[in-house]
Design a protein around this motif. Structure first.
Motif, PDB file in Angstrom:
ATOM      1  N   ARG A 253       0.862  -1.185   0.000  1.00  0.00           N
ATOM      2  CA  ARG A 253       0.000   0.000   0.000  1.00  0.00           C
ATOM      3  C   ARG A 253       0.898   1.234   0.000  1.00  0.00           C
ATOM      4  NH1 ARG A 253      -5.393   1.093   2.391  1.00  0.00           N
ATOM      5  NH2 ARG A 253      -5.357  -1.041   3.163  1.00  0.00           N
ATOM      6  N   GLY A 254       0.813   2.010  -1.069  1.00  0.00           N
ATOM      7  CA  GLY A 254       1.643   3.205  -1.192  1.00  0.00           C
ATOM      8  C   GLY A 254       0.786   4.425  -1.461  1.00  0.00           C
ATOM      9  N   TYR A 255       1.309   5.597  -1.109  1.00  0.00           N
ATOM     10  CA  TYR A 255       0.582   6.847  -1.282  1.00  0.00           C
ATOM     11  C   TYR A 255       1.407   7.758  -2.182  1.00  0.00           C
ATOM     12  CZ  TYR A 255      -1.522   4.631   2.711  1.00  0.00           C
ATOM     13  OH  TYR A 255      -2.098   3.696   3.538  1.00  0.00           O
ATOM     14  N   ALA A 256       0.888   7.980  -3.375  1.00  0.00           N
ATOM     15  CA  ALA A 256       1.637   8.711  -4.396  1.00  0.00           C
ATOM     16  C   ALA A 256       1.233  10.181  -4.419  1.00  0.00           C
ATOM     17  CB  ALA A 256       1.407   8.079  -5.765  1.00  0.00           C
ATOM     18  N   SER A 282       7.977   4.077   6.295  1.00  0.00           N
ATOM     19  CA  SER A 282       8.797   2.866   6.175  1.00  0.00           C
ATOM     20  C   SER A 282       9.663   2.897   4.922  1.00  0.00           C
ATOM     21  CB  SER A 282       7.906   1.617   6.158  1.00  0.00           C
ATOM     22  OG  SER A 282       7.007   1.648   5.057  1.00  0.00           O
ATOM     23  N   ALA A 283       9.191   3.578   3.859  1.00  0.00           N
ATOM     24  CA  ALA A 283       9.974   3.646   2.619  1.00  0.00           C
ATOM     25  C   ALA A 283       9.466   4.788   1.757  1.00  0.00           C
ATOM     26  CB  ALA A 283       9.896   2.326   1.857  1.00  0.00           C
ATOM     27  N   ILE A 284      10.378   5.304   0.926  1.00  0.00           N
ATOM     28  CA  ILE A 284      10.017   6.313  -0.076  1.00  0.00           C
ATOM     29  C   ILE A 284      10.541   5.815  -1.410  1.00  0.00           C
ATOM     30  CG2 ILE A 284      10.257   8.711  -0.819  1.00  0.00           C
ATOM     31  CD1 ILE A 284      10.804   9.450   2.094  1.00  0.00           C
ATOM     32  N   THR A 286      10.566   6.049  -5.874  1.00  0.00           N
ATOM     33  CA  THR A 286      10.353   6.797  -7.111  1.00  0.00           C
ATOM     34  C   THR A 286      10.282   5.804  -8.265  1.00  0.00           C
ATOM     35  OG1 THR A 286      12.703   7.048  -7.684  1.00  0.00           O
ATOM     36  CG2 THR A 286      11.768   8.667  -6.155  1.00  0.00           C
ATOM     37  N   ALA A 287      10.120   6.327  -9.463  1.00  0.00           N
ATOM     38  CA  ALA A 287      10.095   5.453 -10.641  1.00  0.00           C
ATOM     39  C   ALA A 287      11.425   4.751 -10.841  1.00  0.00           C
ATOM     40  CB  ALA A 287       9.741   6.274 -11.883  1.00  0.00           C
ATOM     41  N   ASP A 288      12.503   5.334 -10.277  1.00  0.00           N
ATOM     42  CA  ASP A 288      13.837   4.746 -10.413  1.00  0.00           C
ATOM     43  C   ASP A 288      14.232   3.893  -9.218  1.00  0.00           C
ATOM     44  OD1 ASP A 288      14.241   6.012 -12.898  1.00  0.00           O
ATOM     45  OD2 ASP A 288      14.820   7.872 -11.885  1.00  0.00           O
ATOM     46  N   GLY A 289      13.322   3.724  -8.251  1.00  0.00           N
ATOM     47  CA  GLY A 289      13.642   2.899  -7.090  1.00  0.00           C
ATOM     48  C   GLY A 289      13.575   3.684  -5.789  1.00  0.00           C
ATOM     49  N   PRO A 290      13.933   3.030  -4.666  1.00  0.00           N
ATOM     50  CA  PRO A 290      13.861   3.678  -3.349  1.00  0.00           C
ATOM     51  C   PRO A 290      14.844   4.845  -3.236  1.00  0.00           C
ATOM     52  CG  PRO A 290      14.072   1.287  -3.152  1.00  0.00           C
ATOM     53  CD  PRO A 290      14.361   1.620  -4.574  1.00  0.00           C
ATOM     54  N   VAL A 291      14.484   5.844  -2.414  1.00  0.00           N
ATOM     55  CA  VAL A 291      15.368   6.978  -2.141  1.00  0.00           C
ATOM     56  C   VAL A 291      15.435   7.198  -0.630  1.00  0.00           C
ATOM     57  CG1 VAL A 291      14.979   8.134  -4.345  1.00  0.00           C
ATOM     58  CG2 VAL A 291      13.443   8.594  -2.430  1.00  0.00           C
ATOM     59  N   ASP A 292      16.499   7.878  -0.204  1.00  0.00           N
ATOM     60  CA  ASP A 292      16.705   8.122   1.221  1.00  0.00           C
ATOM     61  C   ASP A 292      15.953   9.348   1.723  1.00  0.00           C
ATOM     62  OD1 ASP A 292      18.361   5.917   1.444  1.00  0.00           O
ATOM     63  OD2 ASP A 292      20.151   7.068   0.909  1.00  0.00           O
ATOM     64  N   SER A 299       8.152  13.875  -7.165  1.00  0.00           N
ATOM     65  CA  SER A 299       6.961  13.025  -7.165  1.00  0.00           C
ATOM     66  C   SER A 299       7.381  11.646  -6.684  1.00  0.00           C
ATOM     67  CB  SER A 299       6.349  12.946  -8.566  1.00  0.00           C
ATOM     68  OG  SER A 299       5.855  14.212  -8.965  1.00  0.00           O
ATOM     69  N   VAL A 300       6.782  11.189  -5.594  1.00  0.00           N
ATOM     70  CA  VAL A 300       7.215   9.947  -4.949  1.00  0.00           C
ATOM     71  C   VAL A 300       6.013   9.151  -4.464  1.00  0.00           C
ATOM     72  CG1 VAL A 300       9.405  10.965  -4.171  1.00  0.00           C
ATOM     73  CG2 VAL A 300       7.405  11.038  -2.665  1.00  0.00           C
ATOM     74  N   THR A 301       6.307   7.933  -4.048  1.00  0.00           N
ATOM     75  CA  THR A 301       5.328   7.100  -3.347  1.00  0.00           C
ATOM     76  C   THR A 301       5.835   6.870  -1.928  1.00  0.00           C
ATOM     77  OG1 THR A 301       4.627   5.977  -5.381  1.00  0.00           O
ATOM     78  CG2 THR A 301       4.155   4.871  -3.286  1.00  0.00           C
ATOM     79  N   VAL A 302       5.015   7.211  -0.957  1.00  0.00           N
ATOM     80  CA  VAL A 302       5.374   7.063   0.450  1.00  0.00           C
ATOM     81  C   VAL A 302       4.670   5.827   1.013  1.00  0.00           C
ATOM     82  CG1 VAL A 302       5.193   8.090   2.753  1.00  0.00           C
ATOM     83  CG2 VAL A 302       5.753   9.530   0.777  1.00  0.00           C
ATOM     84  N   ARG A 303       5.429   5.001   1.718  1.00  0.00           N
ATOM     85  CA  ARG A 303       4.839   3.842   2.387  1.00  0.00           C
ATOM     86  C   ARG A 303       4.959   4.041   3.894  1.00  0.00           C
ATOM     87  NH1 ARG A 303       7.088  -1.632   0.030  1.00  0.00           N
ATOM     88  NH2 ARG A 303       5.331  -2.380   1.283  1.00  0.00           N
ATOM     89  N   LEU A 304       3.909   3.654   4.625  1.00  0.00           N
ATOM     90  CA  LEU A 304       3.875   3.821   6.073  1.00  0.00           C
ATOM     91  C   LEU A 304       3.946   2.479   6.781  1.00  0.00           C
ATOM     92  CD1 LEU A 304       1.090   6.558   6.400  1.00  0.00           C
ATOM     93  CD2 LEU A 304       3.568   6.862   6.163  1.00  0.00           C
ATOM     94  N   ALA A 305       4.405   2.525   8.031  1.00  0.00           N
ATOM     95  CA  ALA A 305       4.566   1.287   8.810  1.00  0.00           C
ATOM     96  C   ALA A 305       3.224   0.711   9.232  1.00  0.00           C
ATOM     97  CB  ALA A 305       5.428   1.567  10.037  1.00  0.00           C
ATOM     98  N   ASP A 306       2.193   1.547   9.341  1.00  0.00           N
ATOM     99  CA  ASP A 306       0.886   1.093   9.806  1.00  0.00           C
ATOM    100  C   ASP A 306      -0.149   1.208   8.699  1.00  0.00           C
ATOM    101  OD1 ASP A 306       1.512   0.913  12.846  1.00  0.00           O
ATOM    102  OD2 ASP A 306       2.195   2.921  12.276  1.00  0.00           O
ATOM    103  N   GLU A 307      -1.137   0.334   8.760  1.00  0.00           N
ATOM    104  CA  GLU A 307      -2.233   0.409   7.804  1.00  0.00           C
ATOM    105  C   GLU A 307      -3.240   1.445   8.302  1.00  0.00           C
ATOM    106  OE1 GLU A 307      -4.169  -2.985   6.392  1.00  0.00           O
ATOM    107  OE2 GLU A 307      -2.355  -4.048   5.770  1.00  0.00           O
ATOM    108  N   ILE A 308      -3.312   2.551   7.597  1.00  0.00           N
ATOM    109  CA  ILE A 308      -4.216   3.643   7.956  1.00  0.00           C
ATOM    110  C   ILE A 308      -5.135   3.908   6.774  1.00  0.00           C
ATOM    111  CG2 ILE A 308      -4.331   6.094   8.594  1.00  0.00           C
ATOM    112  CD1 ILE A 308      -1.592   5.858   9.829  1.00  0.00           C
ATOM    113  N   ASP A 309      -6.366   4.261   7.071  1.00  0.00           N
ATOM    114  CA  ASP A 309      -7.317   4.582   6.007  1.00  0.00           C
ATOM    115  C   ASP A 309      -6.991   5.967   5.461  1.00  0.00           C
ATOM    116  OD1 ASP A 309      -9.400   4.691   4.273  1.00  0.00           O
ATOM    117  OD2 ASP A 309     -10.954   5.046   5.785  1.00  0.00           O
ATOM    118  N   ILE A 310      -6.347   6.007   4.290  1.00  0.00           N
ATOM    119  CA  ILE A 310      -5.936   7.263   3.656  1.00  0.00           C
ATOM    120  C   ILE A 310      -6.531   7.326   2.256  1.00  0.00           C
ATOM    121  CG2 ILE A 310      -3.970   8.654   2.874  1.00  0.00           C
ATOM    122  CD1 ILE A 310      -2.264   7.298   4.978  1.00  0.00           C
TER     123      ILE A 310
END
Length: 432
Positions: A253-256, A282-284, A286-292, A299-310
């Motif tokens: 589950r990612g949030y773009a 937990s992670a960020i 991009t189209a080219d892979g994870p970034v620090d 423009s990125v996709t953010v992943r969270l450690a918990d499952e939240i209704d977003i």
């Protein structure tokens, strides 16, 4: 296939800094010619484009290559010799990439100028050395100040037509400096140029030995814009929730979206609005892979450690640094609809970051004369291209900041739901 006169290396320019700038000024001050000159001098036009412009110039009876024809793309623009639409052009030098918004000079196209300048890092205002400052010069300087464009350049054009008279330049520079002192113009640079002949555009000209400043292109390449970004207030409006429909990936589950401001890193504690629920990044990706880390305008996709209704329209921020969750908005609005004015009681859709709601106009405090800065508190409506201070009430809360703090989360547009036309653009003064 057409070939560029000298094509910049696209691969090497990918990681370069990007400067967005808007040109403005009165009619016939030479905006389109200046942009054509920049494209020509940086060798980012195609041979067949140059040949077409040379041919069109000859057929018009011009004794020179009319570089303005490179940017005046609409037929009406070419026929009337004016700029109507906001023309976006792209070029690059070894130091930086550029996006230019060539905005109209006519008073009836003020709304287009507002559109072009709203995302600009720098505004470039031209004046004709023979005419000096005119009403439109002051109007556009005020609008760039209202839109909080961080850097302002005044180009005194057509200096060749006043024999490069230093006193003419200094008189205009002094007058504009005095006017700009009344505005919020933190960084002002004034350059004497001849767009037609290329003087002080790509390099310093011998025709102005008394001028000790940089050429225009040198200034554009070196103006410092990194500190203009808001890297303090983390704002990440969620544009899309990614849930792959795959039998092999069941728990992704990612949030773009695009980072509006601040810096995001894995391990950061974050809060999701409007729910107020908290989690950890937990992670960020991009189209080219994870970034620090992620920062604007990535423009990125953010992943969270918990499952939240977003959902789309929600915002990820810091628990101790949140935008206002507000339904009552005080804003300056530029009205863009020629068919009907803005009136108290009017109902519209409002688009703010990735969130859409409905809104009603609760009050019109005053209409602003952008030439004299006079406030007309008796005004009952805003007509086409007029600007005023407006009170809005939204059906659902907006996750907003004041525009002076954050241009992304502090701006919005108003939409006529019956036609789906954008009828207004606003900047938030206060959200509560």
């Amino acid at each position: 296939m057409s070939q560029a006169v000298l094509e910049p290396d696209a691969a090497s320019s990918r990681g370069m800094d990007l400067l967005r700038f808007a040109t403005a000024g009165s009619v016939d001050d030479g905006k389109s010619t200046l942009i054509g000159r920049l494209l020509y001098d940086t060798k980012t036009i195609f041979e067949d484009q140059l040949e077409a412009v040379e041919s069109a110039s000859a057929s018009r009876g011009d004794e020179y290559t009319n570089l303005a024809l490179l940017t005046d793309g609409l037929r009406a623009e070419r026929e009337q010799g004016i700029t109507i639409d906001v023309a976006y052009r792209y070029f690059a030098t070894p130091r930086r990439k550029f996006i230019i918004a060539d905005t109209p000079g006519h008073i009836q196209y003020t709304r287009n100028m507002v559109t072009g300048a709203s995302t600009a890092d720098l505004a470039l205002i031209l004046v004709d050395a023979r005419k000096g400052l005119v009403e439109q010069s002051r109007r556009h300087a005020f609008l760039t100040s209202l839109l909080r464009v961080p850097h302002l350049v005044l180009c005194v054009n057509k200096m060749d037509l006043v024999d490069w008279d230093q006193k003419v330049f200094e008189r205009i520079a002094d007058e504009f400096t005095s006017f700009a002192a009344k505005l919020d113009a933190p960084d002002l640079t004034i350059i004497p140029i001849s767009a037609l002949n290329g003087d002080n555009i790509a390099s310093r000209s011998e025709n102005s030995p008394w001028y000790e400043g940089p050429s225009l292109l040198h200034h554009l390449e070196h103006v410092h814009i990194a500190s203009d970004r808001n890297l303090v207030d983390v704002r990440f409006p969620v544009q899309y929730v990614i849930r792959p429909q795959s039998t092999t990936v069941t728990d992704y589950r990612g949030y773009a979206g695009q980072v509006a401001s601040g810096i995001l890193k894995p391990g950061d504690d974050v809060m999701v609005l409007p729910s107020g629920l908290t989690s950890t990044i937990s992670a960020i990706e991009t189209a080219d892979g994870p970034v620090d880390e992620a920062f604007p305008p990535m423009s990125v996709t953010v992943r969270l450690a918990d499952e939240i209704d977003i959902s789309r329209g929600d915002m990820i921020c810091r628990p101790q640094n949140r935008p206002a969750v507000a339904q009552d908005i005080e804003a300056m609005v530029c009205w863009m609809d020629e068919t009907a004015p803005l009136r108290v009681g009017g109902k519209y859709a409002i688009k703010h970051t990735t969130r859409t709601a409905r809104t009603v106009v609760r009050g019109l405090q005053y209409r602003l004369d952008v030439n004299t800065l006079h406030r007309d508190e008796a005004a009952g409506e805003l007509g086409l291209n007029e600007i005023g201070r407006v009170r809005l009430r939204t059906t659902v809360p907006l996750l907003a900041d004041e525009y002076r703090r954050n241009r992304t989360t502090g701006g919005f547009i108003l939409i006529d739901e019956s036609t789906n036309r954008t009828v207004g653009a606003g900047i938030i003064i206060e959200a509560r």
